[in-house]
Write a protein that holds these residues in place. Structure first.
Motif, PDB file in Angstrom:
ATOM      1  N   SER A  54       0.590  -1.449  -0.023  1.00 54.80           N
ATOM      2  CA  SER A  54       0.026   0.115  -0.042  1.00 54.80           C
ATOM      3  C   SER A  54       0.741   1.142   0.178  1.00 54.80           C
ATOM      4  N   TYR A  55       2.210   1.210   0.401  1.00 58.19           N
ATOM      5  CA  TYR A  55       2.981   2.409   0.341  1.00 58.19           C
ATOM      6  C   TYR A  55       4.267   2.308  -0.063  1.00 58.19           C
ATOM      7  N   ALA A  56       4.646   1.247  -1.022  1.00 53.25           N
ATOM      8  CA  ALA A  56       5.723   0.836  -1.507  1.00 53.25           C
ATOM      9  C   ALA A  56       5.944   1.627  -2.683  1.00 53.25           C
ATOM     10  N   ARG A  57       6.154   3.166  -2.652  1.00 52.29           N
ATOM     11  CA  ARG A  57       6.117   3.818  -4.077  1.00 52.29           C
ATOM     12  C   ARG A  57       6.646   5.107  -3.841  1.00 52.29           C
ATOM     13  N   VAL A  58       7.184   5.856  -4.689  1.00 56.81           N
ATOM     14  CA  VAL A  58       7.661   7.169  -4.690  1.00 56.81           C
ATOM     15  C   VAL A  58       6.758   8.181  -4.369  1.00 56.81           C
ATOM     16  N   ASP A  59       5.763   8.312  -5.399  1.00 55.10           N
ATOM     17  CA  ASP A  59       4.981   9.160  -5.506  1.00 55.10           C
ATOM     18  C   ASP A  59       3.482   9.173  -4.578  1.00 55.10           C
ATOM     19  N   PRO A  60       2.968  10.336  -3.984  1.00 53.04           N
ATOM     20  CA  PRO A  60       3.380  11.513  -4.136  1.00 53.04           C
ATOM     21  C   PRO A  60       4.342  12.049  -3.183  1.00 53.04           C
ATOM     22  N   THR A  61       5.190  12.767  -3.444  1.00 55.99           N
ATOM     23  CA  THR A  61       6.394  13.200  -2.683  1.00 55.99           C
ATOM     24  C   THR A  61       5.775  14.626  -1.572  1.00 55.99           C
ATOM     25  N   PHE A  62       6.102  14.695  -0.690  1.00 57.82           N
ATOM     26  CA  PHE A  62       5.819  15.652   0.423  1.00 57.82           C
ATOM     27  C   PHE A  62       7.130  16.384   0.657  1.00 57.82           C
ATOM     28  N   ILE A  63       7.059  17.731   0.340  1.00 56.81           N
ATOM     29  CA  ILE A  63       8.465  18.590   0.549  1.00 56.81           C
ATOM     30  C   ILE A  63       9.534  17.550   0.291  1.00 56.81           C
ATOM     31  N   GLY A  64       9.691  17.304  -1.022  1.00 51.91           N
ATOM     32  CA  GLY A  64      10.634  16.313  -1.555  1.00 51.91           C
ATOM     33  C   GLY A  64      10.895  15.074  -0.910  1.00 51.91           C
ATOM     34  N   ILE A  65      10.126  14.708   0.208  1.00 50.46           N
ATOM     35  CA  ILE A  65      10.266  13.345   0.662  1.00 50.46           C
ATOM     36  C   ILE A  65       9.337  12.340  -0.021  1.00 50.46           C
ATOM     37  N   PRO A  66       9.860  11.188  -0.297  1.00 51.98           N
ATOM     38  CA  PRO A  66       9.335  10.039  -0.903  1.00 51.98           C
ATOM     39  C   PRO A  66       8.152   9.762  -0.002  1.00 51.98           C
ATOM     40  N   PHE A  67       7.083   9.404  -0.854  1.00 49.91           N
ATOM     41  CA  PHE A  67       5.705   8.731  -0.019  1.00 49.91           C
ATOM     42  C   PHE A  67       6.297   7.557   0.837  1.00 49.91           C
ATOM     43  N   PHE A  68       7.195   6.605   0.504  1.00 49.38           N
ATOM     44  CA  PHE A  68       7.638   5.692   1.265  1.00 49.38           C
ATOM     45  C   PHE A  68       7.861   5.947   2.760  1.00 49.38           C
ATOM     46  N   TYR A  69       8.641   7.087   2.777  1.00 48.21           N
ATOM     47  CA  TYR A  69       9.302   7.424   4.063  1.00 48.21           C
ATOM     48  C   TYR A  69       8.357   8.366   4.944  1.00 48.21           C
ATOM     49  N   TRP A  70       7.497   9.354   4.168  1.00 47.00           N
ATOM     50  CA  TRP A  70       6.788   9.980   5.153  1.00 47.00           C
ATOM     51  C   TRP A  70       5.353   9.342   5.462  1.00 47.00           C
ATOM     52  N   TYR A  71       4.998   8.379   4.613  1.00 49.14           N
ATOM     53  CA  TYR A  71       4.021   7.634   5.150  1.00 49.14           C
ATOM     54  C   TYR A  71       4.177   6.910   6.383  1.00 49.14           C
ATOM     55  N   GLN A  72       5.577   6.472   6.667  1.00 46.31           N
ATOM     56  CA  GLN A  72       5.869   5.567   7.749  1.00 46.31           C
ATOM     57  C   GLN A  72       6.039   6.515   8.917  1.00 46.31           C
ATOM     58  N   LEU A  73       6.552   7.857   8.397  1.00 43.66           N
ATOM     59  CA  LEU A  73       6.811   8.649   9.567  1.00 43.66           C
ATOM     60  C   LEU A  73       5.356   9.136  10.131  1.00 43.66           C
ATOM     61  N   LEU A  74       4.447   9.412   9.425  1.00 41.90           N
ATOM     62  CA  LEU A  74       3.035   9.667   9.875  1.00 41.90           C
ATOM     63  C   LEU A  74       2.551   8.814  10.520  1.00 41.90           C
ATOM     64  N   TRP A  75       2.586   7.295  10.312  1.00 38.88           N
ATOM     65  CA  TRP A  75       2.239   6.311  11.125  1.00 38.88           C
ATOM     66  C   TRP A  75       2.934   6.331  12.607  1.00 38.88           C
ATOM     67  N   VAL A  76       3.916   6.877  12.605  1.00 37.93           N
ATOM     68  CA  VAL A  76       4.502   7.054  13.954  1.00 37.93           C
ATOM     69  C   VAL A  76       3.664   7.938  14.982  1.00 37.93           C
ATOM     70  N   LEU A  77       3.089   9.071  14.365  1.00 37.55           N
ATOM     71  CA  LEU A  77       2.277   9.806  14.907  1.00 37.55           C
ATOM     72  C   LEU A  77       0.795   9.336  15.221  1.00 37.55           C
ATOM     73  N   ILE A  78       0.457   8.598  14.118  1.00 30.14           N
ATOM     74  CA  ILE A  78      -1.054   8.092  14.262  1.00 30.14           C
ATOM     75  C   ILE A  78      -0.754   6.697  15.527  1.00 30.14           C
ATOM     76  N   THR A  79       0.224   6.072  15.439  1.00 27.77           N
ATOM     77  CA  THR A  79       0.353   5.106  16.360  1.00 27.77           C
ATOM     78  C   THR A  79       0.346   5.568  17.857  1.00 27.77           C
ATOM     79  N   THR A  80       1.234   6.586  17.906  1.00 27.94           N
ATOM     80  CA  THR A  80       1.227   7.386  19.170  1.00 27.94           C
ATOM     81  C   THR A  80      -0.358   7.574  19.718  1.00 27.94           C
ATOM     82  N   ALA A  81      -1.028   8.302  18.866  1.00 28.02           N
ATOM     83  CA  ALA A  81      -2.346   8.597  19.349  1.00 28.02           C
ATOM     84  C   ALA A  81      -3.102   7.330  19.774  1.00 28.02           C
ATOM     85  N   LEU A  82      -3.195   6.491  18.710  1.00 26.98           N
ATOM     86  CA  LEU A  82      -3.826   5.419  19.073  1.00 26.98           C
ATOM     87  C   LEU A  82      -3.779   4.487  20.188  1.00 26.98           C
ATOM     88  N   THR A  83      -2.357   4.571  20.449  1.00 26.73           N
ATOM     89  CA  THR A  83      -1.717   3.833  21.644  1.00 26.73           C
ATOM     90  C   THR A  83      -2.399   4.686  23.195  1.00 26.73           C
TER      91      THR A  83
END
Length: 99
Positions: free
Chosen positions: A43-72
């Motif tokens: 579901s997230y193994a791709r480059v596009d869309p980029t966010f401020i030059g960061i490939p989707f693969f990376y910023w998606y995982q970093l977003l889940w760090v915040l979401i996981t914190t909230a869910l926990t």
């Protein structure tokens, strides 16, 4: 198929609350969602869309760090609420005050 009673008798002769409740199911779902999201790599193994030059693969995982914190945090607060309500119900059954 035999009928399953809703309340089981405790060792002391009284009744106890069911172990699996809707609130505990919500707690479990809150804790499982991040695992499913991260294990479903397709579901997230791709480059596009980029966010401020960061490939989707990376910023998606970093977003889940915040979401996981909230869910926990939500799961923890729900667990505290569940434990307080069970203690109050237990104290009411025994005729004492809740701790």
């Amino acid at each position: 198929m035999p009928d399953v009673p809703q309340e089981h008798e405790a060792a002391g002769g009284g009744t106890r609350e069911p172990t699996v409740t809707p609130l505990r199911v919500v707690i479990g779902v809150c804790l499982v969602i991040p695992f499913v999201a991260m294990l479903w790599v397709g579901s997230y193994a791709r480059v596009d869309p980029t966010f401020i030059g960061i490939p989707f693969f990376y910023w998606y995982q970093l977003l889940w760090v915040l979401i996981t914190t909230a869910l926990t945090m939500v799961a923890y607060k729900l667990w505290q609420h569940d434990q307080r309500s069970r203690a109050a119900a237990r104290a009411a059954r025994e005729g004492g005050a809740a701790r």
